[in-house]
Design a protein around this motif. Sequence first.
Motif, PDB file in Angstrom:
ATOM      1  N   CYS A  99       6.384  -0.420   0.356  1.00 12.81           N
ATOM      2  CA  CYS A  99       5.535  -0.003  -0.762  1.00 12.81           C
ATOM      3  C   CYS A  99       5.674  -0.990  -1.920  1.00 12.81           C
ATOM      4  CB  CYS A  99       5.949   1.392  -1.209  1.00 12.81           C
ATOM      5  SG  CYS A  99       5.193   1.876  -2.766  1.00 12.81           S
ATOM      6  N   CYS A 102       7.616   1.455  -4.856  1.00 14.46           N
ATOM      7  CA  CYS A 102       8.961   2.000  -4.685  1.00 14.46           C
ATOM      8  C   CYS A 102       9.770   1.286  -3.593  1.00 14.46           C
ATOM      9  CB  CYS A 102       8.899   3.496  -4.391  1.00 14.46           C
ATOM     10  SG  CYS A 102       8.270   3.893  -2.754  1.00 14.46           S
ATOM     11  N   CYS A 146       1.275   4.785  -0.126  1.00 13.34           N
ATOM     12  CA  CYS A 146       2.685   5.024   0.163  1.00 13.34           C
ATOM     13  C   CYS A 146       2.938   6.497   0.458  1.00 13.34           C
ATOM     14  CB  CYS A 146       3.534   4.568  -1.018  1.00 13.34           C
ATOM     15  SG  CYS A 146       5.263   5.016  -0.835  1.00 13.34           S
ATOM     16  N   CYS A 149       5.597   7.655  -2.718  1.00 13.42           N
ATOM     17  CA  CYS A 149       5.213   7.747  -4.124  1.00 13.42           C
ATOM     18  C   CYS A 149       3.700   7.750  -4.309  1.00 13.42           C
ATOM     19  CB  CYS A 149       5.830   6.610  -4.928  1.00 13.42           C
ATOM     20  SG  CYS A 149       5.110   5.011  -4.545  1.00 13.42           S
TER      21      CYS A 149
HETATM   22 ZN   LIG Z   1       6.011   4.022  -2.726  1.00 17.83          ZN
END
Ligand SMILES: [Zn+2]
Lengths: 876, 78
Positions: A99, A102, A146, A149
Amino acid sequence: MTVPKRIGKISFGLISPQEFRRMSVVKIITADTYDDDGFPIEMGLMDPRLGVIDPGLRCRSCGGRPGECPGHFGHIDLIAPVIHVGFAKLIRKILRGICRECSRLMLLDGEKRMYIDQIETLVRLGQTTDDIVNKVFAEARKHKVCPYCSAPQQEIKFERPLAYVEDGHKLTASDIRDRFEKIPDEDVKVMGMNPDTARPEWMLLTVLPVPPVTMRPSITLESGQRSEDDLTHKLVDIIRINQRFQENREAGAPQLIIEDLWELLQYHITTFLDNTVSGVPPARHRSGRPLKTLSQRLKGKEGRFRGSLSGKRVNFSARTVISPDPNLSINEVGVPLEIAMELSVPLVVSPRNIEVMRDFVRRGSDKHPGVNYITRADGRRVKVTERNAEEVAEQLEPGWRIDRQLMDGDIVLFNRQPSLHRMSIMSHRVIVMPHKTFRLNPAVCPPYNADFDGDEMNLHVPQTEEARAEAEILMRVQENILSPRFGGPIIGGIHDYVTGNFLLTHGERRINRLEVMDVLKKLHHIEIPEPAGWDEAGAPYWTGKQIFSLILPKGLNLEFKASFCKNCDSCKRDGCDDDAYVAIRDGEIICGTIDAAAVGAFKGKITDRVIKEYGPTVGAGFIDGMTQMAIRGIMLAGFSFGIDDEDIPKEAGDQIEDVLNAARENVRKLIDAYKAGELEPLPGRTLDETLEMRIMQTLGKARDNTGSIAGRYLGIDNSGVVMAVSGARGSMLNLTQMAACVGQQSVRGERIRRGYEGRTLPHFRRGDLGAEAHGFVHSSYKEGLNPTEFFFHAIGGREGLVDTAIRTSQSGYLQRRLINALQDLEVQYDGTVKETRGIIVQFSYGEDGVDASKRDYASPENVHRIVQRVLRKEGA
Amino acid sequence: MKKFALQDHGLVPAHILLTVEESDEVLQSYGVDSAHLPKIRVSDPVVKEIGGKVGDVVKIIRNSSTSGESVFYRLVID
Ligand SMILES: [Zn+2]
Ligand SMILES: [Mg+2]
Ligand SMILES: [Zn+2]
Ligand SMILES: [Zn+2]
C-alpha cells in the motif's frame, strides 16, 4: 585427512547499513589517495587501515604483512539513499504489492497465512519458493484499494533504467525507502524473505562498503607514476559527487540541482556495481575503455568463477599443433626443441650424481640438455646463463636442486580437450625433435579423438617423484590401450595403416628381398625367415602374411573373421574364398587378411589378445611394429583414390538406369493403387502411412540394388573398395552414393514433405506423390545432382548438421552432470565403492567387481578361453 | 481385497532381515560402522513386510546379468 573447519551452513541475505558500519575499519571521507610524498592519506581511499599491498609495511588494522593481511572493508556514508541495481526488479515488485499509504502487503490475513504455510513447507523440503512468491506479488498487485487503510492505489510504472513513476511523479530512493521501512516483518515473510537477514529497505543503499585495497591494488608504472585500479577510480567519482551533493544541500541549492546530483550519485554507484546495465551508459576510462567494475569481475568466461576458481593456469606446460609420426612408439611424443628448452624437470643433486649434474649445469641454458635454474640448499634460486654456468657448476653441492631442461626419456602428460574420458590425458616419453609441432603416433589418435587438421594439444611436466611414478605406472599409453568402456583396444591402426596391412597381407602377395628389407628396415630384433619360394628367375620371395607374422609374438593362437567376411551360411574357415578367415597358429598367419578387425582401433582382435596374454609392453611393441610395417606396406603397393575410381562401365550404368526406372514405375503403380483405393493398409497403419512406407521401401531397395550393381563392377582392385572392405575409411554405401545413386533424402526419417502448399517445390504439381517430388535423388555424386535433387539434398544434409550440433551440446551437459555427481567415488582395495565420507555406494564395484578392460569385449566370462589355453599348454 | 506379498513379485529382489550377530559380522567384514551402510526407510513396503525396525540391517540379494547374484546391505532408518 582432517578437515580444519567444516562449513555448517551458508545463509544468503542482504547486509544492513548497521552491519556495513560494523565491519568497516574506517570511514572514507576524502577522494584523495596519496599525498605529495607518496604516503596514503588517512580516511582516503588508500587508508592504511584498509590493508597493505606494499612490501615491508604492516597493516594498521591487523598487523599482518602483505600476503598475510586479507584486507579490511571501509565505508562511505551516502548523503541520500541510492537504489542497488541488482534489486531493481524486486523493488518494482514490492512497490506494486504494498500500500502506498500504510505499506502493508495488500493481501487478506487468511491469504498471508496460507502463503506462509506453503513457503515454510517448501523451505523444509529444500525446494525453491520462487513460484509461490511470484504468485504473492501477482495477487497483491490486483488490489486497487488497500484492504487495510482503504487508500486508493496508483499504477507504478518502471522506466528504464532505474526510475519508478507513480501518477506522473518519479519516486525518489528516499520515498521508496520510507515505504519499505514501514512494511511489517510478518508481511516480509509472505514475500519470501527473512526479515532478520533481509529487510526490503536494505535494497536501497545508505552506506556503501569500500572494498579493501588488497582487491584493488594500485600498480606503479615504469615511469614511477601510480596507476589505480578501475574500482578505485569509480570510488573516487562516488566520493566526489557525494561531497558536492552534501555541500549543495547544506547551502540550500535549488531542488533541480539537488536532483541532478542525486541522479549522478545513483549513476556512479550503479556503474560501480555493474557497468553493463542496459540503458545506463557504461563508465569509461580516460582512454575510452569501459571500466571493469564489481560484477564484471565475477561474470563470464574470464570472471572469478569460470576463470579463476574452476579454471586455473599452470606452469611447466606447453601447447602447440600436433602432427603424425609413425616412426615414434605409441608411448612417445615428439617435443620441439624450443619447447624442451623452456620446460624443465627438477633434479636433486646427491653425491652420486653430482658429476652428471655438473655436466648439465656447465651447458648453461642455451645448449640443449642444459639447466634453466638452480636452487641452493637455502632455497635461493639462481638463473643459469652462459656467463655463470661454469661458476655455478663448480659451486654445486649435494642438496641443491637443478631445473634440467626436458630431454629424451622424460615422462610427460599429454592432453587434448575436450577431456571427456581418462584416456584424454595419458603419459608419454619425450623425444626431442626439430621443428615446431608435437609429434605422435597416429595409432593414439582415437583415444584423444585427434586428427591433424590443425588440432592443438597440451603437455605437462610432472614436477615430483610421486607424480612421475603415477604418470608412469597408471597413465602410460600402453596401460590404456584396453578401454574400460568396452574391454577392447581403443588404440590401433586407422585409415592408411589399416589399408597398408590389408594390401600387405591380402591373398598371396609376393615380396622380393629388396622390398622385404624396405618394409622391415625400422623394426628391431627381426630375423628374416626362410623365403616362401623362388620365382622363375630363381630369386627368393616372401609373402606378406609371412612378413606380418614377424611382429606377432611366438605362441599366439587366434582365429577370427576379418571385417569383410560375408558371413556365409556355412563358414569355410581356412578355405574361405575371400581370404577373410584369419587363423594364427604359434604366431604365424596361416590364412586370412589383416584389416581393421585385426589391428584397427576399437576392434583390433589381435591387439586385444596380445595385450591380454603377453601384457601391455608386448602389446605396445606390436602396435609400434604394425604402424611401421603398414606405412611401408602401403608405400610398397602404392595407393591413391581419384575421381575416376568412381567410374563404372556403361553396361553397369545402363543396368542402374533400368533398376531406377523399374522403381519409378513401381512407385507410380503404388500411387495409382492408392488413388484407386486398392492399396491394402499394413496392420496398425493408416492408408497414407502404408503408402509412404511402401514407397520408401521400394526406393530403398532400388538404391541397394544399384549399389550391388556398382559393387560388382568395382572390384577389390579399386582403392575405394579396399578402404571400405578393410574398414580403413568409408563404407560400400558411400561408394554406392558416389558411383551409382544417392538415394532418398529424408527429414526425421520421412520423405521430404515440407515446402509450399501441397508441394515441396514449384517444379512439381500439387499433390504429386512421386519419388522425384519428395526428395529421391536418382543421380550419383559423380554424375552430379539436378537442381531439385540438389535442394532436397541440402535439406537432408542440414538435418544431420543440426542434429550433431544439438547432440554434442546435450550429451556434453549430461556428461558434466554425471561426472560432477560421481567424481568423488573411489574403489577401495577391498573392492567396495565408497564416497568421501566413507559411506558405501556399492559393496562390489559394478555389482560383480570386474574390471571391464580385463574381460573380453565386455562379455562376462573368459573362462573358456583360459581353459583352452591351459589345456593346449598341457598337451604340448 | 486379496493381499499380495511383495517379495513374491519377480522384480522385487529378496530382502532378508539380519540378526544382530549377522549384521555385526557384515559390518566387521567391511570394516565400517552401520552409519556407513546405504539406507532404507522403515516405511519402505518391503521393510514393513519383513518387520524390520530402525537400526536393523537388511540383506538384499539381486539378480545380476554379469555376476548371477549380487549382495547388498542396507541399514533401516527412520
Ligand atoms: Zn494501506
Ligand atoms: Mg581436428
Ligand atoms: Zn590487515
Ligand atoms: Zn568367410
